[in-house]
Design a protein around this motif. Structure first.
Motif, mmCIF file in Angstrom:
data_model
loop_
_atom_site.group_PDB
_atom_site.id
_atom_site.type_symbol
_atom_site.label_atom_id
_atom_site.label_comp_id
_atom_site.label_asym_id
_atom_site.label_seq_id
_atom_site.Cartn_x
_atom_site.Cartn_y
_atom_site.Cartn_z
ATOM 1 N N ASN A 104 0.808 -1.118 0.062
ATOM 2 C CA ASN A 104 -0.019 -0.134 -0.065
ATOM 3 C C ASN A 104 0.822 1.262 0.036
ATOM 4 N N LYS A 105 2.160 1.119 0.322
ATOM 5 C CA LYS A 105 2.897 2.077 0.506
ATOM 6 C C LYS A 105 3.233 3.115 -1.125
ATOM 7 N N ILE A 106 2.913 2.148 -2.218
ATOM 8 C CA ILE A 106 2.920 2.887 -3.288
ATOM 9 C C ILE A 106 1.659 3.533 -3.836
ATOM 10 N N GLY A 107 0.586 3.169 -3.169
ATOM 11 C CA GLY A 107 -0.717 3.695 -3.365
ATOM 12 C C GLY A 107 -0.695 5.161 -3.621
ATOM 13 N N PRO A 108 -0.009 6.057 -2.718
ATOM 14 C CA PRO A 108 -0.268 7.597 -3.022
ATOM 15 C C PRO A 108 0.585 7.821 -4.159
ATOM 16 N N PHE A 109 1.397 7.177 -4.775
ATOM 17 C CA PHE A 109 2.146 7.665 -5.734
ATOM 18 C C PHE A 109 1.574 7.405 -7.142
#
Length: 295
Positions: A104-109
């Protein structure tokens, strides 16, 4: 692995002599002892001279080799044991679990991939994939192959497949001699290496999240998933061949029509699907090219 000529590799398995010619990519299998002929193979009277000096076998137009690079194994084997270690299944499972946990850490990008489009990021992504990720994928294949056969030289390269796909490859001529479990380890080695890369990228996202790292993570995962497809002669293709207990299911598929092989429903269905996928990929490529010129 016995070596008499830098272009020839001889492997003896039981009563069979497997001889591979690096220069022209030809392989012969004989029950006759070939070793006495290797030192004089350049002489015209030598029965192996034609095999040695003949031109490279004609390539399939659907798989055109663009670049072939043959290297001495001693120059690149330095990290092969480390590669074998990180390819262990328990490490792979840990890397997958950890990477999925923080996916989920790549979600905002993801929304930024279009809104904050950067030419430099695209260039860097292309360079890192081409110069780091894909070569490491192939190096993992080499590491497993080297562990079993210890070839003095190995050939890497990339080819244009189906007029649209640039794929890297590692030549593994004695692959048929491996046991089923060993083949599966070799087939999955590249994907396991990319799972390690996924883990490293995930750690980087936790330490210092950037748009470039998120792009690389998405690209790396995409390449893993594409390689797992049981079509187009990618890693997943050869994996499904092992699960179907055939050397090459498309070769078996073609031989069913000439009645050289018995009919098998599963191979028939895989063959038809693979044929449709190939036609779709080629058609899509030509439509895009045509659209580019018409536009």
């Amino acid at each position: 692995m016995k070596r008499h000529n830098s272009e020839l590799q001889l492997h003896i398995e039981g009563e069979e002599n497997w001889l591979y010619n690096i220069r022209n990519d030809r392989l012969i299998v004989s029950k006759q002892d070939l070793e006495p002929y290797l030192d004089t193979v350049e002489e015209l009277s030598n029965p192996l001279n034609e095999f040695y000096s003949s031109p490279r076998k004609r390539r399939n137009l659907l798989n055109i080799h663009i670049l072939r690079l043959t290297l001495d194994s001693i120059k690149i084997k330095k990290f092969h044991k480390l590669t074998l270690l990180v390819n262990k299944w328990y490490f792979t499972l840990f890397f997958i679990f950890f990477s999925l946990l923080f996916l989920n850490k790549i979600g905002p990008f993801i929304p930024l991939l279009k809104s904050d489009f950067s030419v430099s990021n695209v260039v860097w992504s292309y360079v890192i994939v081409s110069v780091v990720i894909l070569p490491l994928h192939e190096y993992a294949h080499f590491s497993v192959y080297y562990n079993y056969f210890k070839p003095d030289r190995v050939t890497f390269g990339f080819s244009l497949r189906y007029f649209s796909m640039l794929v890297f490859f590692t030549k593994v001529p004695f692959y048929p001699l491996m046991k089923k479990k060993e083949k599966i380890i070799l087939i999955l080695a590249g994907i396991r290496m990319q799972i390690l890369i996924w883990f490293i990228l995930t750690v980087l996202m936790l330490i210092h999240p950037t748009l470039l790292v998120s792009e690389l993570t998405i690209l790396n995962i995409s390449i893993i998933l594409i390689n797992l497809l049981p079509f187009l002669k990618l890693d997943g293709y050869w994996l499904i061949c092992e699960l179907l207990d055939v050397d090459d299911y498309m070769t078996y598929f073609r031989k069913m029509f000439s009645k050289k092989k018995s009919f098998k429903v599963n191979i028939f269905l895989m063959g038809i699907t693979n044929f449709i996928v190939i036609i779709s990929v080629i058609s899509y490529t030509f439509v895009k090219i045509l659209y580019f010129f018409i536009k």
